[in-house]
Design a protein around this motif. Sequence first.
Motif, mmCIF file in Angstrom:
data_model
loop_
_atom_site.group_PDB
_atom_site.id
_atom_site.type_symbol
_atom_site.label_atom_id
_atom_site.label_comp_id
_atom_site.label_asym_id
_atom_site.label_seq_id
_atom_site.Cartn_x
_atom_site.Cartn_y
_atom_site.Cartn_z
ATOM 1 N N TYR A 67 0.833 -1.193 0.000
ATOM 2 C CA TYR A 67 0.000 0.000 0.000
ATOM 3 C C TYR A 67 0.870 1.246 0.000
ATOM 4 C CZ TYR A 67 -2.977 -3.576 2.118
ATOM 5 O OH TYR A 67 -3.636 -4.741 2.407
ATOM 6 N N ASN A 68 0.345 2.297 -0.600
ATOM 7 C CA ASN A 68 1.010 3.587 -0.580
ATOM 8 C C ASN A 68 0.095 4.601 0.092
ATOM 9 O OD1 ASN A 68 1.404 6.410 -1.939
ATOM 10 N ND2 ASN A 68 3.358 5.348 -2.011
ATOM 11 N N SER A 69 0.667 5.337 1.042
ATOM 12 C CA SER A 69 -0.070 6.393 1.754
ATOM 13 C C SER A 69 0.748 7.673 1.701
ATOM 14 C CB SER A 69 -0.313 5.987 3.203
ATOM 15 O OG SER A 69 -1.089 4.829 3.277
ATOM 16 N N GLY A 70 0.930 8.207 0.535
ATOM 17 C CA GLY A 70 1.746 9.413 0.400
ATOM 18 C C GLY A 70 3.221 9.064 0.413
ATOM 19 N N ASP A 71 3.950 9.553 1.415
ATOM 20 C CA ASP A 71 5.377 9.238 1.484
ATOM 21 C C ASP A 71 5.660 7.993 2.305
ATOM 22 O OD1 ASP A 71 4.793 10.267 3.958
ATOM 23 O OD2 ASP A 71 6.600 11.489 4.108
ATOM 24 N N VAL A 72 4.632 7.277 2.741
ATOM 25 C CA VAL A 72 4.803 6.059 3.532
ATOM 26 C C VAL A 72 4.265 4.875 2.737
ATOM 27 C CG1 VAL A 72 4.243 4.891 5.690
ATOM 28 C CG2 VAL A 72 4.513 7.364 5.660
ATOM 29 N N ASN A 73 5.067 3.828 2.652
ATOM 30 C CA ASN A 73 4.644 2.587 2.011
ATOM 31 C C ASN A 73 4.512 1.509 3.073
ATOM 32 O OD1 ASN A 73 4.787 3.569 -0.711
ATOM 33 N ND2 ASN A 73 7.007 3.556 -0.449
ATOM 34 N N PHE A 74 3.542 0.638 2.899
ATOM 35 C CA PHE A 74 3.321 -0.461 3.834
ATOM 36 C C PHE A 74 3.372 -1.785 3.099
ATOM 37 C CE2 PHE A 74 1.166 3.037 5.957
ATOM 38 C CZ PHE A 74 1.504 2.842 7.287
ATOM 39 N N ILE A 75 3.895 -2.795 3.777
ATOM 40 C CA ILE A 75 3.717 -4.166 3.342
ATOM 41 C C ILE A 75 2.780 -4.799 4.361
ATOM 42 C CG2 ILE A 75 5.876 -4.378 2.078
ATOM 43 C CD1 ILE A 75 7.078 -5.761 4.508
ATOM 44 N N ALA A 76 1.935 -5.707 3.896
ATOM 45 C CA ALA A 76 0.895 -6.245 4.777
ATOM 46 C C ALA A 76 0.717 -7.734 4.556
ATOM 47 C CB ALA A 76 -0.425 -5.526 4.515
ATOM 48 N N ILE A 77 0.264 -8.400 5.611
ATOM 49 C CA ILE A 77 -0.168 -9.782 5.542
ATOM 50 C C ILE A 77 -1.468 -9.850 6.330
ATOM 51 C CG2 ILE A 77 1.235 -10.459 7.530
ATOM 52 C CD1 ILE A 77 1.503 -13.229 6.200
#
Length: 151
Positions: free
Chosen positions: A33-43
Amino acid sequence: MKIRIFFLLLAFIALSNSAFAQEKWYPIYFGIYNSGDVNFIAIGSNFEKKHFGELRLTSGNRSNFDLTAEGIFYRNLIQKENLNFHLGAMVGVSEHDNRAVAHFGLPVGLTLKPFPSDRNFTFLIEAMPNTYDYRVNFRGSLGIRYRLDFK
C-alpha cells in the motif's frame, strides 16, 4: 528500541492467533500500500470472511524513516462478487526519537475485485482518521492485495 517493538509485534501476533483459534486463517493475503510518502507491506487473513485481520509494517522510501507496525481488525459490511466494503480498528506502534509512540485509527475502505477470472487479485482503497504522537490526522491508502489459497 527496535527490539522492543519487534517483541511487541510478536506478542500481538500470538494474541491475535489465539483469539481467533476457532476460525481458519487460510487463505492469507499479501499487500503493498502507498499512503503518500509512507509505504506499507501487509499480511492478512481471508478478506472474504465477515471478520478478518491484517498486520502492516512500514517500508518507507526514506532511509531515516521510523519503523511502524500496525494491527487492524476489520468487519465486512457489504460483500459482493466484485467488491467488499469494510470498517475497522487499528492499533499501531512506531519508534520516534528513540521512544515508542502508540497510534490508533478507524479505517474505512473498499476491496475491489475487478477481474472475474481471478478474484484473488484485488485493489484496496482506504481512508483512515488516526492519531500519531498526540496529533489527529487523516491518511488515505491505495494498494494491491493478492490472496493465496492453500487448499
